[in-house]
Design a protein around this motif. Structure first.
Motif, PDB file in Angstrom:
ATOM      1  N   TYR A 259     -15.295 105.395  61.475  1.00 15.67           N
ATOM      2  CA  TYR A 259     -13.924 105.889  61.333  1.00 15.67           C
ATOM      3  C   TYR A 259     -13.105 105.427  62.545  1.00 15.67           C
ATOM      4  CZ  TYR A 259     -16.491 108.621  57.988  1.00 15.67           C
ATOM      5  OH  TYR A 259     -17.314 108.978  56.954  1.00 15.67           O
ATOM      6  N   GLY A 260     -11.856 105.021  62.293  1.00 12.48           N
ATOM      7  CA  GLY A 260     -11.059 104.479  63.383  1.00 12.48           C
ATOM      8  C   GLY A 260      -9.639 105.003  63.406  1.00 12.48           C
ATOM      9  N   ILE A 261      -8.892 104.507  64.387  1.00 17.55           N
ATOM     10  CA  ILE A 261      -7.473 104.827  64.533  1.00 17.55           C
ATOM     11  C   ILE A 261      -6.726 103.525  64.787  1.00 17.55           C
ATOM     12  CG2 ILE A 261      -5.754 105.986  65.994  1.00 17.55           C
ATOM     13  CD1 ILE A 261      -7.727 108.250  66.396  1.00 17.55           C
ATOM     14  N   ASP A 262      -5.588 103.372  64.126  1.00 17.90           N
ATOM     15  CA  ASP A 262      -4.732 102.181  64.138  1.00 17.90           C
ATOM     16  C   ASP A 262      -5.123 101.240  63.002  1.00 17.90           C
ATOM     17  OD1 ASP A 262      -3.286 103.150  66.297  1.00 17.90           O
ATOM     18  OD2 ASP A 262      -4.464 102.061  67.770  1.00 17.90           O
ATOM     19  N   MET A 263      -4.175 100.338  62.684  1.00 15.69           N
ATOM     20  CA  MET A 263      -4.363  99.476  61.526  1.00 15.69           C
ATOM     21  C   MET A 263      -3.601  98.161  61.713  1.00 15.69           C
ATOM     22  SD  MET A 263      -5.608  98.930  58.530  1.00 15.69           S
ATOM     23  CE  MET A 263      -6.281 100.563  58.288  1.00 15.69           C
ATOM     24  N   SER A 264      -4.269  97.063  61.376  1.00 21.38           N
ATOM     25  CA  SER A 264      -3.646  95.743  61.366  1.00 21.38           C
ATOM     26  C   SER A 264      -4.171  95.001  60.145  1.00 21.38           C
ATOM     27  CB  SER A 264      -4.009  94.972  62.639  1.00 21.38           C
ATOM     28  OG  SER A 264      -5.388  94.602  62.612  1.00 21.38           O
ATOM     29  N   ASP A 265      -3.690  93.799  59.909  1.00 22.39           N
ATOM     30  CA  ASP A 265      -4.180  93.008  58.778  1.00 22.39           C
ATOM     31  C   ASP A 265      -5.679  92.737  58.900  1.00 22.39           C
ATOM     32  OD1 ASP A 265      -1.811  92.811  57.320  1.00 22.39           O
ATOM     33  OD2 ASP A 265      -1.130  91.060  58.432  1.00 22.39           O
ATOM     34  N   GLU A 266      -6.128  92.430  60.116  1.00 19.32           N
ATOM     35  CA  GLU A 266      -7.551  92.181  60.333  1.00 19.32           C
ATOM     36  C   GLU A 266      -8.371  93.431  60.039  1.00 19.32           C
ATOM     37  OE1 GLU A 266     -10.604  90.582  63.848  1.00 19.32           O
ATOM     38  OE2 GLU A 266      -8.499  91.033  64.317  1.00 19.32           O
ATOM     39  N   ASP A 267      -7.894  94.581  60.500  1.00 17.56           N
ATOM     40  CA  ASP A 267      -8.585  95.848  60.244  1.00 17.56           C
ATOM     41  C   ASP A 267      -8.680  96.116  58.742  1.00 17.56           C
ATOM     42  OD1 ASP A 267      -8.357  96.034  62.992  1.00 17.56           O
ATOM     43  OD2 ASP A 267      -6.751  97.506  62.932  1.00 17.56           O
ATOM     44  N   LEU A 268      -7.556  95.915  58.055  1.00 17.78           N
ATOM     45  CA  LEU A 268      -7.497  96.187  56.628  1.00 17.78           C
ATOM     46  C   LEU A 268      -8.496  95.326  55.857  1.00 17.78           C
ATOM     47  CD1 LEU A 268      -6.103  97.754  54.364  1.00 17.78           C
ATOM     48  CD2 LEU A 268      -4.343  95.973  54.305  1.00 17.78           C
ATOM     49  N   GLN A 269      -8.631  94.081  56.266  1.00 20.77           N
ATOM     50  CA  GLN A 269      -9.593  93.178  55.625  1.00 20.77           C
ATOM     51  C   GLN A 269     -11.014  93.709  55.765  1.00 20.77           C
ATOM     52  OE1 GLN A 269      -9.491  89.175  57.173  1.00 20.77           O
ATOM     53  NE2 GLN A 269     -10.558  88.334  55.410  1.00 20.77           N
ATOM     54  N   MET A 270     -11.324  94.248  56.944  1.00 20.07           N
ATOM     55  CA  MET A 270     -12.655  94.798  57.173  1.00 20.07           C
ATOM     56  C   MET A 270     -12.888  96.060  56.333  1.00 20.07           C
ATOM     57  SD  MET A 270     -13.017  94.239  61.310  1.00 20.07           S
ATOM     58  CE  MET A 270     -14.755  94.707  61.390  1.00 20.07           C
ATOM     59  N   ILE A 271     -11.887  96.945  56.292  1.00 18.76           N
ATOM     60  CA  ILE A 271     -12.030  98.184  55.534  1.00 18.76           C
ATOM     61  C   ILE A 271     -12.186  97.906  54.039  1.00 18.76           C
ATOM     62  CG2 ILE A 271     -10.842 100.331  54.871  1.00 18.76           C
ATOM     63  CD1 ILE A 271      -9.640 100.396  57.682  1.00 18.76           C
ATOM     64  N   GLN A 272     -11.532  96.843  53.550  1.00 16.32           N
ATOM     65  CA  GLN A 272     -11.642  96.502  52.128  1.00 16.32           C
ATOM     66  C   GLN A 272     -12.990  95.892  51.760  1.00 16.32           C
ATOM     67  OE1 GLN A 272      -7.418  94.614  51.328  1.00 16.32           O
ATOM     68  NE2 GLN A 272      -8.278  95.439  49.436  1.00 16.32           N
ATOM     69  N   ASP A 273     -13.745  95.461  52.744  1.00 16.47           N
ATOM     70  CA  ASP A 273     -15.070  94.901  52.500  1.00 16.47           C
ATOM     71  C   ASP A 273     -16.045  96.045  52.213  1.00 16.47           C
ATOM     72  OD1 ASP A 273     -17.544  93.703  52.534  1.00 16.47           O
ATOM     73  OD2 ASP A 273     -17.364  92.860  54.556  1.00 16.47           O
ATOM     74  N   LYS A 274     -16.546  96.112  50.999  1.00 14.43           N
ATOM     75  CA  LYS A 274     -17.425  97.220  50.592  1.00 14.43           C
ATOM     76  C   LYS A 274     -18.728  97.246  51.390  1.00 14.43           C
ATOM     77  CE  LYS A 274     -14.593  98.499  47.304  1.00 14.43           C
ATOM     78  NZ  LYS A 274     -13.790  99.733  47.420  1.00 14.43           N
ATOM     79  N   ASN A 275     -19.082  96.144  52.016  1.00 16.44           N
ATOM     80  CA  ASN A 275     -20.306  96.087  52.822  1.00 16.44           C
ATOM     81  C   ASN A 275     -20.060  96.446  54.281  1.00 16.44           C
ATOM     82  OD1 ASN A 275     -21.985  95.186  50.653  1.00 16.44           O
ATOM     83  ND2 ASN A 275     -21.077  93.144  50.871  1.00 16.44           N
ATOM     84  N   ASN A 276     -18.799  96.742  54.610  1.00 14.55           N
ATOM     85  CA  ASN A 276     -18.450  97.073  55.988  1.00 14.55           C
ATOM     86  C   ASN A 276     -18.547  98.581  56.194  1.00 14.55           C
ATOM     87  OD1 ASN A 276     -16.630  97.553  58.446  1.00 14.55           O
ATOM     88  ND2 ASN A 276     -16.593  95.321  58.306  1.00 14.55           N
ATOM     89  N   PRO A 277     -19.077  99.045  57.323  1.00 17.50           N
ATOM     90  CA  PRO A 277     -19.199 100.489  57.568  1.00 17.50           C
ATOM     91  C   PRO A 277     -17.873 101.190  57.830  1.00 17.50           C
ATOM     92  CG  PRO A 277     -19.852  99.263  59.519  1.00 17.50           C
ATOM     93  CD  PRO A 277     -19.654  98.250  58.421  1.00 17.50           C
ATOM     94  N   TRP A 278     -16.834 100.437  58.151  1.00 25.95           N
ATOM     95  CA  TRP A 278     -15.540 101.034  58.457  1.00 25.95           C
ATOM     96  C   TRP A 278     -14.897 101.520  57.170  1.00 25.95           C
ATOM     97  CZ3 TRP A 278     -11.422  98.074  61.892  1.00 25.95           C
ATOM     98  CH2 TRP A 278     -10.413  98.969  62.276  1.00 25.95           C
ATOM     99  N   VAL A 279     -14.842 102.834  56.973  1.00 26.47           N
ATOM    100  CA  VAL A 279     -14.397 103.383  55.697  1.00 26.47           C
ATOM    101  C   VAL A 279     -13.025 104.058  55.738  1.00 26.47           C
ATOM    102  CG1 VAL A 279     -16.732 103.675  54.799  1.00 26.47           C
ATOM    103  CG2 VAL A 279     -15.679 105.540  56.122  1.00 26.47           C
ATOM    104  N   ALA A 280     -12.500 104.352  56.918  1.00 28.92           N
ATOM    105  CA  ALA A 280     -11.193 105.009  56.984  1.00 28.92           C
ATOM    106  C   ALA A 280     -10.575 104.848  58.370  1.00 28.92           C
ATOM    107  CB  ALA A 280     -11.320 106.492  56.637  1.00 28.92           C
ATOM    108  N   SER A 281      -9.241 104.811  58.402  1.00 25.01           N
ATOM    109  CA  SER A 281      -8.525 104.726  59.674  1.00 25.01           C
ATOM    110  C   SER A 281      -7.178 105.425  59.540  1.00 25.01           C
ATOM    111  CB  SER A 281      -8.308 103.256  60.065  1.00 25.01           C
ATOM    112  OG  SER A 281      -7.969 103.139  61.431  1.00 25.01           O
TER     113      SER A 281
END
Length: 356
Positions: A259-281
């Motif tokens: 879980y994170g704080i802040d958002m950019s295009d790069e962050d969004l790409q990671m969150i949209q990856d279903k295999n990425n552990p980053w699930v919310a920001s």
């Protein structure tokens, strides 16, 4: 060749050279933005704006600068950006220099009170409007913008608690010495005291090469705690989230959620990856932050009364709220209500400048 002819030719060459130099000088403009011609309908056009940044690490900062740049352009201003590269003394020096150069407005991004206080006080004394983002400054007449850090921390921690079933070991990635980080830490401490079944087993973080350091540190923690011993990772900054998420994904530890704080295009790409552990920001559109800061600066130039404190409202961006197709933050408002649509800082008279 006569002496008269030689003298005349020398004078002619000097005149031509002077004219060329004058024409060249007229075509230059510091900050890269053309100074707008006089327009009685746009009396604030042509103002010189200084942006003093503590750092410009990562895509969040880049998109923030983009927001500042776009809004200054609408007002017909000339923006000059100074970056201190995480050096306190350099940021103080850059601020002092901007004051001495008599910029029409000074914007600051991050920094601490001990670094900024003297320079901002001098700016105020010289009637230079100042708008601060994410620094704990309390000087009458200075408008300070901040994200709702307590809310951002709370909403991500509440989501973490829900996802892990209210218990488990977690890792915190955080760094002291920054006003927004300190506010987020206060909420984190409150959360931990209220949830004794959630245990912090490791914490780390640095502002120097934050993503790379977080990745390296997370790799070490993963080796120390085998599969099944870590339920989640909470990060107080998207640069930390990027590094920690890469370490988790590369290790194949798909049982861990981040879980994170802040958002950019790069962050969004990671969150949209279903295999990425980053699930919310939790985040505020970084472009919106830049735009709002500029709007308050021009309110001051216009002579409007402005608040001393402006809190920017955030939203939670979660993986399950996003489409399968890859999107950018420019499209995020279609899926996350409240994203990138802030009207904070807009005054009626700004319509004349195309700001509405």
């Amino acid at each position: 060749m006569s002496t008269f002819w030689r003298s005349s030719r020398t004078v002619f060459v000097l005149i031509v050279a002077s004219v060329m130099l004058l024409l060249s000088a007229c075509g230059q403009n510091k900050g890269g933005a053309a100074t707008a011609p006089a327009d009685p309908n746009k009396p604030l056009a042509g103002k010189r704006i200084a942006l003093i940044m503590e750092f410009n690490t990562g895509t969040f900062s880049q998109q923030y600068v983009q927001g500042v740049t776009e809004e200054v352009k609408k007002f017909g201003g000339e923006l000059t950006t100074f970056v201190a590269e995480n050096k306190k003394e350099k940021m103080a020096s850059l601020l002092e220099s901007a004051v001495n150069q008599h910029f029409d407005v000074i914007l600051t991004d991050h920094g601490t009170a001990d670094v900024l206080q003297n320079g901002i006080q001098k700016a105020v004394e010289r009637k230079i409007p100042v708008v601060v983002f994410d620094a704990d400054i309390q000087i009458p007449g200075v408008t300070v913008l901040s994200q709702d850090d307590a809310s951002m921390a709370k909403v991500t921690l509440d989501q973490l608690k829900k996802d892990v079933g209210g218990k488990g070991n977690i890792v915190k990635v955080w760094v002291a010495g920054f006003a927004p980080m300190e506010r987020r830490q206060t909420e984190y401490a409150k959360f931990m005291s209220e949830n004794p079944d959630i245990k912090e087993i490791a914490t780390f973080g640095t502002a120097e090469n934050p993503a790379l350091d977080a990745q390296s540190q997370m790799e070490a923690v993963l080796k120390q705690y085998p599969k099944g011993q870590i339920a989640a990772v909470w990060t107080a900054w998207d640069e930390f989230a990027k590094g920690a998420a890469r370490a988790i994904q590369q290790a194949g530890r798909n049982e861990i959620k981040l879980y994170g704080i802040d958002m950019s295009d790069e962050d969004l790409q990671m969150i949209q990856d279903k295999n990425n552990p980053w699930v919310a920001s939790a985040a505020v559109d970084p472009k919106d932050i830049g735009r709002i800061q500029v709007r308050y600066a021009y309110q001051k130039l216009h002579g409007d009364q402005t608040e001393d404190s402006v809190v920017l409202k955030s939203v939670l961006v979660s993986q399950d709220s996003l489409p399968d197709k890859q999107i950018s933050t420019d499209e995020l408002s279609q899926y996350v209500k409240g994203w990138g649509e802030s009207k904070q800082g807009i005054a009626d008279w700004m319509k004349d400048y195309g700001v509405e």
